[in-house]
Design a protein around this motif. Structure first.
Motif, short mmCIF file in Angstrom:
data_model
loop_
_atom_site.label_atom_id
_atom_site.label_comp_id
_atom_site.label_asym_id
_atom_site.label_seq_id
_atom_site.Cartn_x
_atom_site.Cartn_y
_atom_site.Cartn_z
N GLU A 1 -6.02 -5.29 1.22
CA GLU A 1 -6.92 -4.22 0.76
C GLU A 1 -6.14 -2.95 0.42
O GLU A 1 -6.45 -2.25 -0.54
CB GLU A 1 -7.96 -3.91 1.84
CG GLU A 1 -9.01 -5.00 2.04
CD GLU A 1 -8.52 -6.16 2.89
OE1 GLU A 1 -9.30 -7.11 3.09
OE2 GLU A 1 -7.36 -6.12 3.36
N SER A 2 -5.12 -2.65 1.23
CA SER A 2 -4.31 -1.46 0.98
C SER A 2 -3.55 -1.58 -0.34
O SER A 2 -3.53 -0.64 -1.14
CB SER A 2 -3.33 -1.25 2.14
OG SER A 2 -2.49 -0.16 1.90
N GLY B 1 0.79 -1.22 0.00
CA GLY B 1 0.00 0.00 0.00
C GLY B 1 0.82 1.27 0.00
O GLY B 1 0.26 2.36 -0.15
N MET C 1 -4.60 7.69 -0.23
CA MET C 1 -4.55 6.45 0.54
C MET C 1 -4.92 6.68 2.00
O MET C 1 -5.62 5.87 2.61
CB MET C 1 -3.15 5.85 0.44
CG MET C 1 -2.79 5.28 -0.92
SD MET C 1 -3.81 3.85 -1.37
CE MET C 1 -3.19 2.65 -0.19
N GLY D 1 -11.95 2.45 6.37
CA GLY D 1 -10.85 1.49 6.24
C GLY D 1 -10.36 0.95 7.55
O GLY D 1 -11.10 0.37 8.35
N TRP E 1 -5.51 -5.62 6.83
CA TRP E 1 -5.77 -4.60 5.81
C TRP E 1 -4.64 -4.48 4.80
O TRP E 1 -4.66 -3.60 3.94
CB TRP E 1 -6.06 -3.23 6.43
CG TRP E 1 -7.33 -3.19 7.20
CD1 TRP E 1 -7.48 -3.35 8.55
CD2 TRP E 1 -8.66 -3.00 6.69
NE1 TRP E 1 -8.80 -3.27 8.92
CE2 TRP E 1 -9.55 -3.05 7.79
CE3 TRP E 1 -9.18 -2.80 5.40
CZ2 TRP E 1 -10.91 -2.92 7.64
CZ3 TRP E 1 -10.54 -2.64 5.25
CH2 TRP E 1 -11.40 -2.70 6.37
N MET F 1 -6.73 3.53 4.04
CA MET F 1 -5.90 2.40 3.59
C MET F 1 -4.44 2.53 4.01
O MET F 1 -3.62 1.66 3.72
CB MET F 1 -5.97 2.27 2.06
CG MET F 1 -7.33 1.81 1.56
SD MET F 1 -7.69 0.12 2.09
CE MET F 1 -9.21 0.37 2.99
N ALA G 1 -5.97 -1.22 -3.23
CA ALA G 1 -6.40 0.17 -3.41
C ALA G 1 -5.36 0.97 -4.18
O ALA G 1 -5.69 1.73 -5.11
CB ALA G 1 -6.67 0.81 -2.05
N ALA H 1 1.67 1.96 5.28
CA ALA H 1 0.57 1.05 4.99
C ALA H 1 0.83 -0.28 5.69
O ALA H 1 1.98 -0.61 6.01
CB ALA H 1 0.43 0.84 3.48
#
Length: 943
Positions: free
Chosen positions: A428-429, A385, A482, A519, A425, A487, A432, A410
């Motif tokens: 997901e980060s 991320g 972000m 998030g 996460w 994220m 994204a 991240a």
């Protein structure tokens, strides 16, 4: 007479004067009371109330002279207190006269030696003011009540004050400055004295605790302190040199003594000392704010009830000026109270001070950045991320710059090989950031670099760039996007740590994300990610292939690119990853780095370019697959489509048009209606001589394509004997060899024997050093491949091979290859000759050497073998027996088993007949390989 500026009004009859600023800190200052006047005293601490009309008296004098230049004279000093008394004039008007005339002070006669030169006039004015009931002499009950005020010093509720005034300017007077950014302010609407600090900035402290000296220095420190106490002091200094008597000055005495008579005793802690530039910062704010009536914008309150905000000065925000002058620095803990626009303006002001290296930033140096500080590029891979790889258009092929987004953090991706799981996460980060950036044109501004330690012990750390990255003309950086979506979080930095210029916007974005519970801040646990990885497990992969074939087109994401046509793909719908290869195109293999056990390979020509092309176009992109089959290693085979809508296309066509692959004729039959488009794409690549097609003519030269197969007898000389049946020849006349060697001699005269940086891929044409006994010289060469000790090269003009170091190679431009290779690679026609490692192989090589070396031979080319080498018959003269027949008769060679198949002319058939006769003679005489009878094997395959 002297001149000065009124810095503060302490009461209705006392002012604080300063002189002109010097080059060594704040200017001198002095307190001066108006002689023969006595104004009401202000209460300056809790429990001490104002005398009646003290505030009004001070306000009259303050409004009249604060911040203005005046002329003054010290007329006398009080003996016990040391206070200075005199007169002060503003534009020729006496301040004492003005105060007395307005009735804001009483006139007093202190005797013949301690009275004002204006005493007589003051007495008359005081009587008149008292008669007219002016100022403090009023007897009106309403005015008497208004002339009193009650200041609230304690139990101040900062939270309530902020709630009442937040966002609305409140009138106040700055009564005291602890340092350049911390004040005591009096709110006019409630007569409340508050502690107030500038939000987002901090000046050096005036009372910073001094460090205790180490124990070994205690005795010396005590002795030095005692000695200093005998002579400490400051002499009076005049504000304006050359003025009349009574300049502004100060006299201070400081004494210090050792703690006890024993030198080893621990001294008391040293008194607080101002931090560097603290006095300058305080003076800067004092001359602009002290006893000034200002508007405060309250923006926040801390746990101790101290209020934070901005001073709305008529000439601007004092925070900006403090930062520009290098007298303050921004602080994160109070910056949260500041709006985004104000924070950006403050950061810009601080950067001005840094770049000018003023005061606090005198020793500051910008972060050292290797390479470009800002550039444009294309994101080709997202690692997490907050990390990505970028390619720069026009840069070296395959070169990528890995960077991290500065000032954010991240969640970290795990490492299955080491048993490290993903942080919550993390997936997901990364996803994204992939959707935001992959394949996009970005602007990169490198903020700083850091050394990143490697996981393998003994490896040097890698220098990684931390940068601000923005997509296109988007005003927001990727960091801000972000963070505001929850994220990623803001990296908590030390005060002097380098950071992105958008740090304040990122902090504000994080506050919004937390408030919106987005998030990572939502409090909800992310869903579990269970991936079925079919790579390396062919049995498990085959259980999926039928299902994938029946599905037809499958949406996937390219997770890794191994070559121009080989990938690892992830199918989100099925939550599985597998290896995939395009069937209709074959791309050159990229180089592969070895490990400690070896295993590296140089790669095919344009293999690196094919890999870079596919990475740039497909890495982490959404694609469509059509799986048709699977090989024995579990690699799915089929077609790959990229783009959407009208832009959807077979990626194989892009590869072919770029000249980075060739069509597979067998797979082409299965492409159906798309076959013609692929043929057209390959034709376009050929016409443009792109990629692999750009080296086709050179490769043809290296295979001796220009040497025409002619059965005419031509004159040759042996120049290299690889073995008894494999050799190289020169034209007897020498050909262009002399011109080539002259050109290479010029190269040596110009560069000596120093190599140059190049990428020695297999098939690369270059110059290589060789020492023939007369010293090293440059020769044209072709790279055959790499070995553990160097690069194996073929000297194309002489036929010999050697292993040389990379430092013995250098690239050549095309002008050096205007002449074709001078050594023609040949084999003995229609014969099988043992290699040097086989029995009789050395005998055959020595026999050829004895028969032909150093002689002018006649040669007849009777065709080419499967490797494109000339099949040659050699003769000493037109009437002599061929060397081929002689070697066969000696029993060191024999006829190839497929000789008849290779004979395409009458002369070739006649040669084979004569070879059979020679072989029969050798067989009957039991010569060499025939000494035990028949030496042939039924399963031999000569070509």
């Amino acid at each position: 007479m002297s001149q000065g500026t009124v810095k503060a009004c302490l009461s209705g009859d006392t002012v604080l004067l300063i002189g002109r600023a010097g080059t060594h800190g704040p200017p001198p200052e002095m307190q001066l009371s108006l002689a023969s006047l006595s104004a009401p005293k202000l209460g300056r601490a809790p429990g001490i109330a104002d005398e009646q009309f003290a505030w009004d008296s001070r306000e009259f004098l303050r409004k009249k002279c604060i911040g203005k230049q005046v002329t003054f004279k010290v007329e006398f000093q009080a003996g016990a207190s040391g206070r200075s008394f005199g007169w002060v004039k503003l534009d020729g008007e006496s301040l004492a006269v003005a105060v007395a005339a307005a009735g804001w002070a009483r006139v007093k006669d202190q005797g013949t030696s301690s009275k004002s030169s204006e005493l007589e006039e003051l007495v008359e004015l005081g009587k008149t003011a008292e008669a007219n009931k002016l100022g403090i002499f009023t007897d009106d009950s309403a005015k008497q009540e208004a002339g009193s005020r009650e200041v609230k010093w304690t139990d101040v509720d900062g939270v309530a004050i902020l709630a009442a005034h937040k966002g609305v300017p409140v009138k106040a007077t700055i009564e005291h400055l602890r340092d350049g950014s911390s004040y005591r302010a009096l709110l006019h609407d409630s007569w409340t004295m508050i502690s107030f600090s500038l939000a987002g900035v901090a000046c050096p402290r005036m009372n910073a605790p001094a460090r205790r000296p180490p124990p070994a220095a205690n005795a010396a420190a005590a002795a030095a302190s005692a000695a200093a106490g005998k002579t400490a002091g400051m002499s009076a200094a005049s504000i304006v040199a050359g003025g009349g008597g009574g300049g502004v000055g100060a006299s201070n005495g400081h004494a210090a003594a050792a703690n006890g008579s024993n030198g080893a005793a621990t001294p008391p802690p040293p008194p607080p000392q101002p931090e560097p530039h603290a006095a300058e910062a305080k003076f800067f704010s004092e001359v602009r704010l002290l006893h000034r009536e200002v508007n405060l914008l309250l923006q926040g309150v801390d746990k101790q009830g101290s209020l934070y905000g901005a001073v709305l000065h008529p000439k601007g925000d004092v925070r900006h000026e403090l930062l520009k002058q290098g007298l303050a620095r921004m602080v994160d803990w109070s910056l949260v109270y500041v709006s985004r626009s104000d924070a950006l303006a403050m950061r810009q002001a601080e950067n001005e001070g840094k770049r000018a290296r003023l005061r606090l930033w005198r020793e500051w140096a910008p972060p050292q950045i290797d390479g470009d500080a800002d550039y444009a590029g294309v994101v080709v891979e997202v690692h997490s991320g907050d990390q990505m790889s970028v390619t720069v258009p026009g840069g070296p092929v395959g070169q990528e710059r890995r960077l991290a987004l500065s000032s954010i953090r991240a969640p970290r991706m795990g490492n299955p090989r080491r048993g490290v799981e993903d942080e919550p996460w993390a997936v997901e980060s990364k996803e994204a950031l992939r959707k935001l950036a992959i394949g996009k044109q970005v602007k990169v501004v490198v903020d700083y670099q850091r050394d990143i330690p490697q996981t393998t012990s003994g490896e040097a750390p890698v220098k990684r760039a931390f940068a601000t990255v923005s997509v296109g003309s988007n005003a927001k950086s990727l960091q801000e996007v972000m963070v505001e979506t929850g994220m990623a979080g803001v990296a908590r930095l030390r005060q002097d740590d380098p950071r992105t210029e958008h740090y304040d916007a990122i902090v504000a974005a994080e506050a919004n994300a937390k408030a919106g519970k987005k998030g990572m801040h939502s409090g909800a646990a992310p869903r579990a990610h269970r991936l079925t990885d079919l790579c390396g497990d062919s049995k498990k992969a085959k259980t999926y292939v039928n299902f994938l074939v029946r599905q037809g087109n499958v949406k996937a994401i390219v997770e890794h690119v191994f070559g121009g046509s080989r990938f690892k793909v992830f199918v989100p719908k099925e939550n599985c990853a597998f290896m995939f290869a395009m069937t209709e195109v074959r791309c050159p293999q990229p180089p592969r780095a070895g490990d400690n056990r070896g295993g590296g390979r140089p790669g095919d020509p344009f293999g690196r370019e094919a890999l870079a092309f596919s990475r740039e176009k497909l890495m982490q992109r959404n694609v469509e697959l059509r799986v048709t089959d699977m090989d024995k290693n579990g690699v799915a085979l089929g077609f790959l489509f990229c783009g959407t809508g009208s832009q959807r296309r077979n990626f194989a066509a892009d590869i072919l048009e770029a000249g980075l692959g060739k069509l597979d004729a067998h797979a082409l039959e299965r492409t159906g209606g798309g076959a013609q488009s692929l043929l057209n794409a390959q034709a376009a690549g050929k016409a443009a001589k792109a990629g692999v097609w750009s080296i086709e003519p050179t490769e043809a030269e290296m295979k001796d394509k220009e040497f025409v197969v002619s059965e005419e007898l031509n004159k040759y000389r042996l120049c290299e004997i690889a073995d008894g049946g494999h050799f190289f020849v020169h034209d007897a006349e020498g050909g262009d060899l002399a011109l080539i060697e002259a050109k290479l001699k010029e190269l040596k005269d110009k560069v000596g024997t120093s190599g140059a940086t190049m990428e020695p891929r297999r098939g690369t044409l270059c110059a290589a050093l060789f020492d023939d006994g007369n010293g090293p010289a440059w020769y044209r060469a072709k790279v055959l491949g790499s070995t553990p000790v160097g690069m194996r090269v073929l000297y194309v003009d002489h036929g010999n091979t050697a292993t040389v170091k990379s430092s013995s190679l250098r690239p050549l431009d095309s002008s050096y290859f205007a002449f074709r290779p001078q050594a023609r690679e040949c084999v003995m026609a229609f014969m099988r000759v043992p290699s040097l490692e086989e029995e009789f192989g050395r005998d055959a090589a020595m026999g050829l050497n004895a028969l032909g070396w150093g002689k002018e031979l006649l040669g007849r080319a009777l065709g080419r073998d499967a490797d494109g080498r000339l099949m040659m018959a050699l003769y000493e003269s037109e009437d002599s027996e061929s060397l081929n027949e002689t070697l066969v008769a000696q029993g060191v060679a024999r006829i190839a088993s497929n000789a008849d198949k290779l004979a395409t002319s009458q002369l070739a058939k006649e040669m084979i007949a004569r070879l059979r006769e020679s072989q029969e003679l050798a067989h009957k005489s039991r010569a060499n390989m025939w000494r035990y009878g028949d030496c042939q094997s039924d399963d031999e395959d000569d070509f």
